[in-house]
Scaffold this active site. Structure first.
Site, mmCIF file in Angstrom:
data_model
loop_
_atom_site.group_PDB
_atom_site.id
_atom_site.type_symbol
_atom_site.label_atom_id
_atom_site.label_comp_id
_atom_site.label_asym_id
_atom_site.label_seq_id
_atom_site.Cartn_x
_atom_site.Cartn_y
_atom_site.Cartn_z
ATOM 1 N N HIS A 1 -7.290 -6.086 -0.814
ATOM 2 C CA HIS A 1 -6.201 -4.810 -0.676
ATOM 3 C C HIS A 1 -4.639 -5.705 0.359
ATOM 4 O O HIS A 1 -4.942 -5.603 1.815
ATOM 5 C CB HIS A 1 -6.417 -4.263 -0.098
ATOM 6 C CG HIS A 1 -5.943 -2.504 0.005
ATOM 7 N ND1 HIS A 1 -4.862 -1.792 -0.845
ATOM 8 C CD2 HIS A 1 -5.112 -1.465 1.081
ATOM 9 C CE1 HIS A 1 -3.754 -1.447 -0.297
ATOM 10 N NE2 HIS A 1 -3.702 -0.728 1.000
ATOM 11 N N ASP B 1 -8.497 -5.935 -5.318
ATOM 12 C CA ASP B 1 -8.343 -4.914 -4.819
ATOM 13 C C ASP B 1 -9.258 -3.336 -4.083
ATOM 14 O O ASP B 1 -10.008 -3.842 -5.519
ATOM 15 C CB ASP B 1 -7.119 -4.093 -4.595
ATOM 16 C CG ASP B 1 -6.350 -3.237 -3.694
ATOM 17 O OD1 ASP B 1 -7.116 -2.322 -3.205
ATOM 18 O OD2 ASP B 1 -4.786 -3.466 -3.258
ATOM 19 N N SER C 1 0.447 -1.166 0.356
ATOM 20 C CA SER C 1 -0.039 -0.601 0.184
ATOM 21 C C SER C 1 1.055 1.147 0.549
ATOM 22 O O SER C 1 1.712 1.257 -0.920
ATOM 23 C CB SER C 1 -1.323 0.047 1.229
ATOM 24 O OG SER C 1 -1.648 0.865 1.249
#
Ligand SMILES: *[C@@H]1O[C@H](CO)[C@@H](O)[C@H](O)[C@H]1NC(C)=O
Ligand SMILES: *[C@@H]1O[C@H](CO)[C@@H](O)[C@H](O)[C@H]1NC(C)=O
Ligand SMILES: *[C@@H]1O[C@H](CO)[C@@H](O)[C@H](O)[C@H]1NC(C)=O
Ligand SMILES: *[C@@H]1O[C@H](CO)[C@@H](O)[C@H](O)[C@H]1NC(C)=O
Length: 532
Positions: free
Chosen positions: A457, A418, A193
Site C-alpha cells: 500500500h 496492496d 491512498s
C-alpha cells in the site's frame, strides 16, 4: 492618490534593489465564495529540518527556508474550524504549486508532506480539513464524524470528501500571488491512498485546479472498500484467528504457485490470471510450520484454509451478493487480517481507520463494539456503508471530460500486492473511463495507470517501487513527454537490487526468456492477450 503613487513607486524601486527578498508579513487572500477566513498567521522559518516520514517524505530534509503561513477558516453554517498550511520558499522558488493529500480518515498531514515539496522548491500546501477538531483529536479515530449530539457532521464530511482540496488550493494559489507577485506557472496534486482518492476527486470535481495530478493507490471506492476492510476481521471473529505465521505460509505458497506464470521466476506475480493461477489454500492443510509468534510449531487446519479462501474471494453477504474484491494474490495479510498474539492467545487487529468508520460513520455509535460483530452485523454494516456514503464518497458518478478538456494529466499507480486497497478497484475505474471515452489512445493522452508487482500500500511490500512518479508527471505536464513506463527499484529477499520499468495498464510486464530477472531490461510491456 499621490501618496499611493509614491508608495507604489518606492515599492517598485525596492523590488528592483532587493529582487530576491520576499516579506512574510502582510500576505493577503481575497474573498473566497463560501469560505470565511478567520485568521492568517505568518512566520519565517530558517534552517528548518524535518525528519523522514515513510511514503510522505522518505529522507530527512534540512536547511529549509520558507514562509510558514497558517490560515484558519470556517464555512458559514458549517460550524467547522479548518487549518490550512502553506509553505512558501524564501529563496529558489521553482515557480510551481503542490497540494498534498491525506490518508485514512485524515484530509492531510501538515508538515511532513510539505517538507519534501519545499525541499524541491515548491510552494507546498496541506490542510487538516477541520478533522482534527482544532488539534484535539487524531482524525484516524473518525470521531470527527459525529457532532456532540450524535448527529452526522455533514460539514466535516464534505471537507473530507472534496471541499478541503478546493479550499487549500484556492488559498495556496492566492498566497503564492501575494508573496511572489505572480501566480504559480504550474499546479500539482500529490497524494496516495486517501490522498490518491482526493487526486481523483480533484480531477472530476475541480478540473481546473491542477495541471498535473499524481494519485497513488486511490481509496476511490471507500463505501464499498469498507466491506473488504472489515471482511477478514469478521471472518476471524466468527471462525479462527490465526497468528501471522499462518498467513505468511499462505502468502508464500501463493507467490510460489503464481510467480512462474508470467514467465520469470523472480518472486513477483507480475501478471495474474485467475484462470491459470488457481492456487488452492486447501493444499496446505496438514502442513506443520514454524511459528515465531507462538515460539513453537503449528499445523495448518482446514479452518485456516477456509479462512484464507474467503479473504481472497472477497466480501459477500448472506444472499450471496459479492460486495467488493478480495485480497490480491501474493499480498500480505497484515492490512486487513492483522492479528496480535500474546501468551499463545491471538486476537484480530482490524485496520485502525476502518474501526472508526464502523463506529462513527456506519452505526453512528462511538461505543459500538467492532470485535463482537457477527455475519448479520457485517451485512448490515456493509450495506449501510454503501447506502449512506456512495453519493458523497463513491466515484461512480465521476467523469473526467472537463479535466481532459482543460489539458490536465492524471498519473496514477497502484501496487499489485496492496493489502489495504485492492488495485482491482482502480482498474475498474480506469476501465469505466475507457468505456466512457471509447478510445484507449484518447484516454492515454491524459490519464495513465501503472501497476507495480509485489508492491504494497503506497510502497512497501516486496516488489520494486516507483522511484520518481512525480518527476514523470512534471515531464508529462511541462515538456509534453508522456510516461511510457514508470521506473521502479527495490531490494529482493536476497538483498539484490531489482529494477523494473512498470507498464501502463492494460500492458503487462513480460520476461524476455533469458535475461537477468533482477534487471528491468529483461522485460517488455505487452498486451495481456499477446502473452502466451
Ligand atoms: C543557517 O545556517 C547557516 C549555516 O549552517 C548559518 O550560516 C546561518 O546563520 C543560519 N541562519 C539562521 C537564520 O539561523
Ligand atoms: C484552537 O486552538 C488554539 C490553540 O489551542 C486556541 O487558541 C483557539 O482558541 C482554538 N480555536 C477554536 C475556534 O477552538
Ligand atoms: C518444528 O518443525 C521443524 C521442521 O519444520 C522441526 O525441525 C522442529 O524440530 C520443530 N520444532 C518443534 C518444537 O516441534
Ligand atoms: C503472559 O504470561 C506471563 C506469565 O504467565 C504473565 O506474566 C504476563 O502478564 C502475560 N502477559 C499478558 C499480556 O497477558
Amino acid at each position: 492618490m499621490l501618496i499611493f503613487l509614491v508608495t507604489s513607486a518606492l515599492a517598485w524601486l525596492s523590488s528592483i534593489w532587493h529582487p530576491q527578498k520576499h516579506t512574510c508579513d502582510r500576505l493577503t487572500v481575497h474573498r473566497i465564495p463560501g469560505v470565511h477566513i478567520l485568521s492568517i498567521e505568518t512566520q519565517e522559518r530558517h534552517n528548518y529540518s524535518f525528519p523522514a516520514v515513510p511514503s510522505l517524505n522518505p529522507t530527512d530534509v534540512h536547511d529549509l527556508d520558507f514562509c510558514d503561513v497558517t490560515v484558519t477558516l470556517t464555512h458559514p453554517g458549517g460550524d467547522d474550524f479548518v487549518t490550512v498550511s502553506i509553505w512558501l520558499p524564501l529563496t529558489d522558488w521553482n515557480g510551481r504549486f503542490q497540494a498534498t493529500g491525506g490518508g485514512g480518515l485524515a484530509a492531510g498531514y501538515i508538515g511532513p508532506a510539505q517538507a519534501a515539496a519545499v525541499n524541491q522548491g515548491y510552494v507546498a500546501a496541506s490542510t487538516d480539513g477541520g478533522l482534527t477538531l482544532n488539534g484535539t483529536i487524531n482524525p484516524q479515530t473518525g470521531a470527527w464524524a459525529l457532532r456532540p449530539d450524535g448527529s452526522l457532521n455533514t460539514a466535516l464530511l464534505k471537507n473530507y470528501a472534496h471541499r478541503s482540496i478546493h479550499d487549500m488550493t484556492v488559498i495556496g494559489k492566492a498566497l503564492t500571488q501575494s508573496f511572489y507577485g505572480t501566480p504559480p506557472k504550474f499546479s500539482y496534486w500529490n497524494g496516495c491512498s486517501t490522498g490518491g482518492r482526493q487526486g481523483y476527486f480533484a480531477a472530476a470535481l475541480y478540473p481546473e485546479h491542477f495541471d498535473g495530478i499524481l494519485a497513488g493507490a486511490p481509496a476511490i471506492n471507500l463505501p464499498h472498500l469498507y466491506s473488504y476492510l472489515f471482511w477478514a476481521p469478521v471472518l476471524m471473529i466468527n471462525s479462527v484467528t490465526p497468528p501471522q505465521c499462518v498467513f505468511h505460509a499462505f502468502q508464500k505458497a501463493t507467490i510460489d504457485a503464481c510467480d512462474p506464470l508470467d514467465g520469470a521466476i523472480d518472486g513477483l506475480i507480475s501478471y495474474y490470471d485467475p484462470e491459470t493461477c488457481d492456487f488452492g489454500p486447501e493444499t496446505l492443510i496438514g502442513e506443520t510450520i514454524e511459528c515465531s509468534e507462538l515460539d513453537s510449531n503449528i499445523t495448518i487446519t482446514s479452518e485456516h484454509a477456509n479462512l484464507v479462501d474467503q479473504i481472497i474471494q472477497g466480501p459477500h453477504i448472506a444472499d450471496g451478493r459479492r460486495l467488493w474484491y478480495g485480497l490480491a494474490p501474493g499480498a500480505s495479510f497484515r492490512g486487513t487480517a492483522d492479528t496480535i498474539t500474546t501468551n499463545e492467545s491471538t486476537t484480530p487487529n482490524p485496520f485502525f481507520p476502518s474501526i472508526g468508520w464502523t463506529k462513527n460513520f456506519v452505526f453512528q455509535d462511538s461505543d459500538y463494539d467492532v470485535l463482537s460483530m457477527d455475519f448479520e452485523d457485517f451485512d448490515t454494516a456493509a450495506l449501510l456503508s454503501i447506502a449512506r456514503y456512495t453519493d458523497i464518497l463513491g466515484s461512480e458518478g465521476h467523469y473526467l471530460y472537463d479535466f481532459q478538456y482543460t489539458g490536465g494529466k492524471l498519473l496514477s499507480w497502484h501496487g499489485l500486492a496492496d493489502d489495504i486497497i485492492p488495485s482491482s478497484g482502480t482498474i475498474q475505474y480506469r476501465d469505466r473511463i475507457e468505456e466512457d471515452i471509447e478510445d484507449l489512445d484518447e484516454v492515454d493522452e491524459f490519464y495513465r495507470l501503472f501497476l507495480a508487482p509485489g508492491v504494497g500500500h503506497c510502497g512497501g511490500g516486496y516488489g520494486p517501487t516507483p522511484t520518481d512518479p512525480f518527476g514523470a508527471l512534471v515531464r508529462w505536464v511541462e515538456e509534453g513527454v508522456p510516461p511510457e513506463t514508470l521506473g521502479a527499484a527495490g531490494v529482493n529477499g536476497d538483498g539484490e537490487v531489482v529494477t523494473r520499468e512498470l507498464c501502463r495498464y492494460p500492458l503487462v510486464l513480460v520476461y524476455d526468456g533469458d535475461g537477468d530477472v533482477n534487471d528491468a531490461g529483461s522485460f517488455s510491456c505487452e498486451y495481456p492477450e499477446e502473452v502466451v
